[in-house]
Design a protein around this motif. Structure first.
Motif, PDB file in Angstrom:
ATOM      1  N   LYS A  63       0.773   9.558  -9.460  1.00 52.72           N
ATOM      2  CA  LYS A  63       1.877   9.018  -8.994  1.00 52.72           C
ATOM      3  C   LYS A  63       1.517   7.604  -8.695  1.00 52.72           C
ATOM      4  N   GLY A  64       0.253   7.209  -9.048  1.00 52.57           N
ATOM      5  CA  GLY A  64      -0.176   5.689  -8.953  1.00 52.57           C
ATOM      6  C   GLY A  64      -0.140   5.413  -7.244  1.00 52.57           C
ATOM      7  N   ALA A  65      -0.472   6.235  -6.365  1.00 51.24           N
ATOM      8  CA  ALA A  65      -0.609   5.792  -5.215  1.00 51.24           C
ATOM      9  C   ALA A  65      -2.019   5.271  -4.881  1.00 51.24           C
ATOM     10  N   ASP A  66      -2.393   4.616  -3.555  1.00 54.22           N
ATOM     11  CA  ASP A  66      -3.433   4.189  -3.000  1.00 54.22           C
ATOM     12  C   ASP A  66      -4.472   5.144  -2.421  1.00 54.22           C
ATOM     13  N   LEU A  67      -3.506   6.053  -1.841  1.00 49.05           N
ATOM     14  CA  LEU A  67      -4.357   7.259  -1.146  1.00 49.05           C
ATOM     15  C   LEU A  67      -3.325   8.671  -0.980  1.00 49.05           C
TER      16      LEU A  67
ATOM     17  N   LEU B  47      -8.691   0.154   3.272  1.00 50.37           N
ATOM     18  CA  LEU B  47      -8.033   0.075   1.975  1.00 50.37           C
ATOM     19  C   LEU B  47      -7.533  -1.357   1.556  1.00 50.37           C
ATOM     20  N   ARG B  48      -6.709  -1.694   2.665  1.00 54.64           N
ATOM     21  CA  ARG B  48      -6.226  -3.044   2.550  1.00 54.64           C
ATOM     22  C   ARG B  48      -7.165  -4.445   2.452  1.00 54.64           C
TER      23      ARG B  48
ATOM     24  N   PRO C 282      -4.579   0.330  -7.402  1.00 55.09           N
ATOM     25  CA  PRO C 282      -4.003   1.758  -7.617  1.00 55.09           C
ATOM     26  C   PRO C 282      -4.950   2.421  -8.479  1.00 55.09           C
ATOM     27  N   ALA C 283      -4.828   3.629  -8.268  1.00 56.63           N
ATOM     28  CA  ALA C 283      -5.797   4.558  -9.092  1.00 56.63           C
ATOM     29  C   ALA C 283      -4.995   4.580 -10.662  1.00 56.63           C
TER      30      ALA C 283
ATOM     31  N   THR D  63       0.929  -1.118   0.042  1.00 50.88           N
ATOM     32  CA  THR D  63       0.169   0.119  -0.135  1.00 50.88           C
ATOM     33  C   THR D  63       0.973   1.266   0.120  1.00 50.88           C
ATOM     34  N   VAL D  64       0.522   2.174  -0.981  1.00 50.87           N
ATOM     35  CA  VAL D  64       1.421   3.365  -1.045  1.00 50.87           C
ATOM     36  C   VAL D  64       0.453   4.546  -0.804  1.00 50.87           C
ATOM     37  N   VAL D  65       1.241   5.521   0.189  1.00 48.38           N
ATOM     38  CA  VAL D  65       0.327   6.446   0.818  1.00 48.38           C
ATOM     39  C   VAL D  65       1.340   7.733   0.419  1.00 48.38           C
ATOM     40  N   GLY D  66       0.641   8.863  -0.146  1.00 49.31           N
ATOM     41  CA  GLY D  66       1.202  10.075  -0.727  1.00 49.31           C
ATOM     42  C   GLY D  66       0.782  11.210  -0.019  1.00 49.31           C
TER      43      GLY D  66
END
Ligand code: CTP
Length: 461
Positions: A395-399, A449-450, A456-457, A372-375
Motif C-alpha cells: 500500500k506504500g504506507a509509512d506505518l 517518523l516525521r 515510504p516502503a 505521512t500515511v498510516v494504515g
C-alpha cells in the motif's frame, strides 16, 4: 423572481409542461428546461426554447451555450462549467413535470444517465416531481415504492389528479395537475424557503441510496460541486499546531437492497480516539466517519459517509492539503449493485460482488513531500507481522498499525487495544491500554517518523 429548472420526461402530458413554462416565464421567473429523449417524442425542444428564451438540454455531455445561466442573467465569461452540475447548482427549485414511471424509477434509484437525471441527483435546491401516467402504472407497487423513496429524501411529490386519461375511455388517477396548480406548488415551496437535500458533508446517507451523489461525482470524474473542502477547526495550541490531520473511522456499508447491507463490526472508537489525541496536540483535525454512532471529539470537523465510494471520495478530495492521514476505517472490500426494493425470502441468492478501490494505496501513491500515511491492519495471529509488513509495502504506507483480531478483548468494539507499530525499518509493541493511550503512542511514533523524514516502503508489484 426565481430560477426554475423544469425537467420534462416522456408522456402525453408533456404538452402541459409547455404551458407551465409559459406561465412561469410570464410570472417573471427564469426557466431552464431539461428534456429526456422520450419527452422529445411528445413535444419539441423548439417550443420550449421559444417560450423560455434559452436552449433546452437533454444529454449530460452536451455543452450549455448559456454556460449555466438562467434567462435574464449574463453567462460567466471565459468559464465553461460542468453542464450537469452548473444548472442544478444555480436553480432555486427543480420541478420534474410530467414525471413518467421510468423517470421516477431512475430518480429513486439514483441513476445519472441523462441531463435531467444527473441534474436531479446533483441538486440541493427544493425538488418536486409531478407524476403523470396511466392509472395502473401509477398504482403499481414499483411506482409507489419509488415515490415513497423520493418522499423520504425530501422530494415533494405533487399527486396526480383523477379524471380522463390519455388512453381512450379510461378514467383514473394519473393526470398531471393543471399548469397553474404546478406553478402555485413551486411558488409555495420557494416562499417557505425549504431545502430538500442537505449539503453533502452533513448528510448521513440512507440505506436505500443506490448511487450516491458522491459516487456519481467520482464516477463522472467531476465532483467540483460536492468537493468543497472547508477548514477543520484549529485545536488548542500544542506540538501539532499547524498540522492538518485527516482520520477515517468506522466501517463502510455497501447496500444490497433497500434494507440490507454488507458491513463490518468496526465501531469507529480507535479513529475517534486518534482524532481526539491529534486535536489535543493542537492539530486541525477532520474525521471522515463511516457509520459511527459515537460523538466526535470537541474541536474536530466531522463528515459522515456510508459507502466505500463515499469514504474514498471524501478522503481523496481532502488528502492533498493534509500532513497526516490516519486510515483507521474498515472499508468494505466488496460492493454489489443494489436491488431496488426489498429482496424476498428465497431458496438461494447469488450476489455479484465487485472489489472496491483501495483508498490507502490510492492516496499513498499520490502523496507529496511531508505527508505521512498510516494504515491499519486487522490480522489473525500466526503470520500477522509478515502480512502487515507486506501490506506496508503493497500500500506504500509509512506505518501500519497491526491489531490481532483473534483476541476478543481488544480491537473492534472494545475500549482497549494492543497493537504493533510496523514501519519499513522496525516494529514497536504498544501493550494493552485504553484506546486513548494507544492513540497517543501511535502519534508519538508518527512524530519520530516525521522527524526522520520517513520515506515510504517500496511498493511491491
Ligand atoms: N483500506 C483502504 N481501502 C479499502 C480497504 C482497506 O484504504 N478498500 C485500508 C484500511 O483503512 C486500512 C488498511 O487499508 O488502513 C488495511 O485494511 P485491510 O482490510 O486489513 O487490508 P486489505 O487491503 O483488505 O488486505 P487483506 O484483505 O489482505 O487483509
Amino acid at each position: 423572481m426565481a430560477r426554475l429548472l423544469l425537467g420534462v420526461s416522456g408522456g402525453i402530458a408533456a404538452y402541459k409542461a409547455l404551458e407551465f413554462a409559459r406561465l412561469a416565464t410570464l410570472a417573471g421567473h427564469g426557466v431552464r428546461v431539461l428534456m429526456t429523449e422520450n419527452a422529445q417524442r411528445f413535444v419539441g425542444a423548439a417550443s420550449f426554447e421559444g417560450i423560455v428564451g434559452a436552449p433546452v438540454l437533454t444529454s449530460e455531455f452536451e455543452r450549455d451555450p448559456m454556460r449555466g445561466a438562467f434567462p435574464g442573467e449574463p453567462g460567466e465569461e471565459g468559464h465553461d462549467p460542468i453542464g450537469h452540475l452548473e444548472l442544478a447548482a444555480g436553480c432555486d427549485a427543480f420541478l420534474v413535470a410530467p414525471a413518467s414511471a421510468n423517470t421516477l424509477a431512475k430518480l429513486a434509484g439514483g441513476f445519472a444517465d441523462s441531463m435531467l437525471a444527473t441534474s436531479f441527483l446533483a441538486c440541493t435546491a427544493p425538488r418536486l416531481v409531478a407524476p403523470a401516467m396511466n392509472d395502473r402504472m401509477y398504482a403499481d407497487a414499483a411506482t409507489q415504492a419509488n415515490l415513497a423513496t423520493l418522499r423520504e429524501r425530501g422530494v415533494e411529490v405533487i399527486e396526480p389528479g383523477e379524471g380522463l386519461l390519455a388512453s381512450r375511455g379510461e378514467r383514473g388517477r394519473g393526470r398531471l395537475p393543471d399548469p397553474e396548480e404546478l406553478l402555485a406548488r413551486v411558488e409555495a415551496v420557494l416562499a417557505s424557503g425549504e431545502r430538500s437535500a442537505p449539503a453533502i458533508e452533513t448528510v448521513l446517507l440512507g440505506e436505500e441510496r443506490a448511487t450516491s451523489a458522491a459516487e456519481t461525482a467520482l464516477l463522472d470524474g467531476g465532483g467540483t460541486a460536492a468537493g468543497v473542502v472547508d477548514e477543520a477547526p484549529a485545536g488548542e495550541p500544542g506540538p501539532w499546531t499547524g498540522l492538518r490531520v485527516l482520520v477515517t473511522a468506522g466501517g463502510t456499508r455497501e447496500p444490497i437492497d433497500s434494507v440490507r447491507f454488507i458491513g463490518n463490526r468496526s465501531s469507529g472508537r480507535m479513529g475517534m480516539a486518534l482524532a481526539a489525541a491529534a486535536a489535543r496536540r493542537g492539530a486541525e483535525v477532520t474525521v471522515v466517519a463511516a457509520n459511527v454512532s459515537l460523538p466526535e471529539p470537541g474541536g474536530v470537523k466531522r463528515i459522515d459517509v456510508e459507502t466505500t465510494a463515499e469514504l474514498s471520495y471524501e478522503t481523496v478530495e481532502r488528502f492533498e492539503t493534509q500532513h497526516v492521514l490516519l486510515m483507521a476505517a474498515a472499508p468494505a472490500d466488496f460492493r454489489t449493485e443494489p436491488i431496488t426494493g426489498k429482496i424476498k425470502r428465497q431458496d438461494s441468492l447469488n450476489l455479484n460482488l465487485q472489489p472496491t478501490e483501495d483508498i490507502l494505496a490510492l492516496v499513498a501513491a499520490d502523496r507529496g513531500e511531508g505527508q505521512t500515511v498510516v494504515g491499519f491492519a486487522a490480522e489473525h495471529g500466526g503470520e500477522a507481522v509478515a502480512r502487515a509488513r507486506a501490506k506496508l509495502a503493497r500500500k506504500g504506507a509509512d506505518l501500519i498499525v497491526l491489531n490481532d483480531v483473534s483476541d476478543p478483548t481488544i480491537g473492534f468494539d472494545s475500549t482497549e487495544n494492543e497493537v504493533l507499530l510496523v514501519t519499513a525499518t522496525d516494529e514497536e509493541e504498544v501493550p494493552k491500554a485504553s484506546k486513548d493511550a494507544v492513540a497517543d503512542a501511535i502519534l508519538d511514533r508518527i512524530d519520530r517518523l516525521r522527524a526522520a523524514g520517513a520515506k515510504p516502503a517500496q511498493a511491491a508489484g
